[in-house]
Design an enzyme around this catalytic site. Structure first.
Site, PDB file in Angstrom:
ATOM      1  N   ALA A 490       0.659  -1.102   0.083  1.00 16.99           N
ATOM      2  CA  ALA A 490      -0.059   0.115  -0.112  1.00 16.99           C
ATOM      3  C   ALA A 490       0.902   1.294  -0.101  1.00 16.99           C
ATOM      4  O   ALA A 490       0.625   2.181  -0.801  1.00 16.99           O
ATOM      5  CB  ALA A 490      -0.882  -0.145   1.208  1.00 16.99           C
ATOM      6  N   ASP A 491       1.837   1.153   0.784  1.00 16.81           N
ATOM      7  CA  ASP A 491       2.883   2.426   0.624  1.00 16.81           C
ATOM      8  C   ASP A 491       3.525   2.475  -0.764  1.00 16.81           C
ATOM      9  O   ASP A 491       3.605   3.474  -1.291  1.00 16.81           O
ATOM     10  CB  ASP A 491       4.077   2.118   1.747  1.00 16.81           C
ATOM     11  N   ILE A 492       3.872   1.549  -1.241  1.00 18.84           N
ATOM     12  CA  ILE A 492       4.580   1.583  -2.457  1.00 18.84           C
ATOM     13  C   ILE A 492       3.718   2.026  -3.566  1.00 18.84           C
ATOM     14  O   ILE A 492       4.070   2.936  -4.365  1.00 18.84           O
ATOM     15  CB  ILE A 492       5.233   0.192  -2.860  1.00 18.84           C
ATOM     16  N   GLY A 495       2.991   5.810  -3.312  1.00 23.38           N
ATOM     17  CA  GLY A 495       4.113   6.315  -3.612  1.00 23.38           C
ATOM     18  C   GLY A 495       3.981   6.607  -5.064  1.00 23.38           C
ATOM     19  O   GLY A 495       4.365   7.618  -5.692  1.00 23.38           O
ATOM     20  N   MET A 521      -3.739   6.578   0.064  1.00 24.20           N
ATOM     21  CA  MET A 521      -3.183   5.040  -0.189  1.00 24.20           C
ATOM     22  C   MET A 521      -4.342   3.990  -0.265  1.00 24.20           C
ATOM     23  O   MET A 521      -4.353   3.160  -1.145  1.00 24.20           O
ATOM     24  CB  MET A 521      -2.469   4.702   1.048  1.00 24.20           C
TER      25      MET A 521
END
Length: 611
Positions: A490-492, A495, A521
């Site tokens: 989810a972070d990636i 981003g 996100m």
């Protein structure tokens, strides 16, 4: 953004379709075709997947690339990572070959295939950002070029949580829904489902311990973070004894009141009734409630939202349009990054690799992840992998002199990107109106778990919580039990969506109006889950064994494919990740690891040293 840009999408890979959808959201005009011809230079961009084509189509694609008449983006399994390798590996095979599958699953079970085509989705997002960068080069310099994107590179690039241990020669194991350095952090059963609870501070631990009112939690085994991690099995059993007395809704509400990142594991179908998703995507939620998820559902979910930076924006000088082909597609762009861990740092890392001048603002003590283990010379491998090619400055934004220095940095910046909790910058005096006053042409990108317009204004979020509340964890299961994607998916993905939105804005003709870009996100993760649920393809049988990351890191061919070397200010060498995309005519590369953050002389007249 990319209005009036004409793009042709032709290829069997899911990444080709997804790139077209993403670029449509950025304003491009998309046409689809089963094949490409030499007449396709009428399009500004052609997106293909040459490793899935016939020999005749490969020949046409090669001639189209050589012509220089259009931008050609070729998304393949291996790209240029492995010379001469043109096998059309599927997403599951790339997951297995790269070590990505090895990191997903429970410690007591085997590796688990990620429930969404993660490498195809990741390749589509990076391809879209690279296309936007190439369009900027074309607009400013009149130069067409080719782009190669590899699924393998995207898979390895997602392993920044696990690569540090592998690089240090330490064991790399699956941890299920836990965190290697924090506890309690897991998915716990409730009376009617599951709740993910994540604590990262002693204050959060004290609050959840007090709420649970379980005497055994006062035991010395749980008195410190290191002891809690060491006795995590006993700790989790006690926490689940407590959560199982409540419904999922009750435990979620309690954690929100306490300020503890937490949330239910939501099914993909349940997104239609998930309060934040339903608020932010009313049309998609209504379609889902009216019928089953189909192949078009995901298209009704926006990856980003753009609006004027301020309603009262003032006139401003036009944005810079500098271009030095040796310096990269984003040469001349200045970026200020205020972020930590993965999401905003990932954006800054790629903007810097594309040639932008990125200044990272850290707290006086430096970003916390600098001190994580393992590392070398006082800096963690994790920080090094996520922060290449940036200049770093130490500011205490609670102090007026430091805020004044930040204002001088922002005054001539093109982009501000941050992943602070919504409202944190506002409390420091940097709301959108103030930013517009400082720099009327600024592009400000805010990345958060649930967005600015949200049903959860007080709910903090980590990657694991977003994976739970977006359908990603529902689709990824081990023996029927939901499990998070090992990589910080989810972070990636958040981003990557921010990177695309920012570069697309930079690719647009110069404007004197500042813009606000909002990334949630949960939006991006739900978009990915809905694509997977509505476009299920029969999985190709595979005989590639699931590679262990700690074995791969010792393999010379893997290291040549995935890693390169960067230098810090003291001349020391660091292993860093290669980029998953490459340009044929403009530079894009990873070169340096930053040193300790510089403390500027205040008031802000001192210049930051260059990398």
């Amino acid at each position: 953004m990319l209005n009036d840009v004409r793009i042709l999408a032709s290829g069997e890979r899911e990444a080709v379709e997804l790139s077209a959808t993403i670029l449509t959201q950025a304003g491009a005009q998309i046409a689809s075709s089963k094949s490409v011809t030499m007449d396709d230079f009428a399009h500004d961009v052609v997106i293909v997947s040459s490793d899935t084509c016939t020999a005749a189509q490969k020949s046409v694609i090669a001639r189209l690339k050589a012509s220089g008449d259009t931008i050609v983006c070729d998304i393949t399994a291996m790209g240029q990572q492995r010379a001469g390798e043109n096998t059309a590996y599927a997403d599951a095979e790339i997951q297995a070959m790269s070590g990505l599958m090895d990191t997903t699953g429970f410690s007591h079970g085997g590796p688990v295939r990620i429930g969404v085509p993660f490498t195809e989705i990741s390749a589509a997002l990076y391809a879209s950002a690279a296309i936007a960068a190439a369009l900027r080069v074309r607009r400013i310099g009149g130069l067409n070029q080719n782009i190669d994107v590899s699924l393998f590179g995207c898979a390895v690039g997602a392993l920044t949580t696990f690569l540090p241990a592998a690089l240090a020669g330490d064991p790399v194991g699956r941890i299920g829904n836990r965190h290697p350095s924090c506890a309690p952090w897991n998915a716990y059963k409730t009376r009617d489902g599951w709740i993910v609870v994540c604590t990262s501070t002693e204050d959060q631990w004290r609050k959840i311990k007090g709420a649970a009112s379980e005497p055994d939690l006062e035991d010395a085994r749980f008195s410190t973070l290191s002891e809690r991690v060491r006795h995590v099995e006993e700790l989790d059993a006690l926490l689940e004894k407590w959560t199982s007395t409540m419904t999922t809704a009750e435990s979620s509400s309690l954690c929100e009141r306490l300020g503890i990142p937490a949330g239910p594991i939501v099914s993909v179908e349940g997104l239609a009734h998930e309060p934040n998703f339903a608020l932010r995507h009313e049309n998609a939620a209504a379609r889902m409630r009216a019928g089953a998820i189909d192949s078009e559902t995901y298209r009704h979910v926006s990856l980003f939202r753009e609006s004027p930076l301020s309603d009262g924006a003032r006139a401003a000088a036009s944005a810079r349009d500098d271009l030095n082909l040796d310096a990269g597609p984003l040469a001349g762009v200045k970026v200020i990054e205020i972020g930590q861990y993965t999401t905003a740092p990932l954006v800054g890392k790629h903007l810097a690799a594309l040639g932008a001048d990125v200044v990272k603002v850290e707290a006086p003590e430096g970003e916390l992840s600098r001190t994580w283990s393992p590392g070398q010379r006082g800096t963690s491998y994790f920080f090094a992998l996520n922060n290449t090619d940036k200049r770093t400055v130490s500011l205490d934004l609670k102090k007026e002199d430091d805020r004044a220095y930040l204002r001088t940095l922002l005054a001539d910046a093109d982009v501000l990107v941050e992943n602070l909790r919504p409202g944190a910058l506002v409390k420091l005096g940097f709301d959108r109106h103030a930013l517009s006053h400082i720099n009327p042409r600024l592009t400000y990108c805010s990345i958060s778990g649930f967005g600015v317009r949200t049903a959860y204004p007080a709910r903090p979020a980590f990657d694991t919580v977003i994976q739970a509340m977006s359908g990603l964890m529902d689709l990824t299961r081990s023996d029927g039990e939901p499990v998070k994607i090992g990589a910080s998916a989810a972070d990636i993905l958040g981003g990557q969506a921010a990177l695309l939105a920012i570069v697309a804005r930079l690719a647009a003709p110069s404007s004197d109006e500042g813009k606000f870009i909002e990334i949630a996100m949960q939006d991006v993760a739900a978009w990915s889950a809905l694509f997977a649920a509505g476009n299920r393809r029969s999985a190709r049988a595979t005989e590639s064994e699931v590679a262990r990351l700690q074995t791969l890191i010792k393999d010379v061919a893997f290291r040549d494919d995935a890693l390169s070397t960067a230098i810090d200010p003291n001349g020391h060498a660091w292993p860093v990740l290669k980029l998953p995309y490459r340009f044929s005519r403009t530079a894009a590369s990873v070169r340096r690891v930053p040193g300790a953050p510089e403390r500027p002389m205040l008031p802000g007249t001192a210049q930051l040293s260059s990398i």
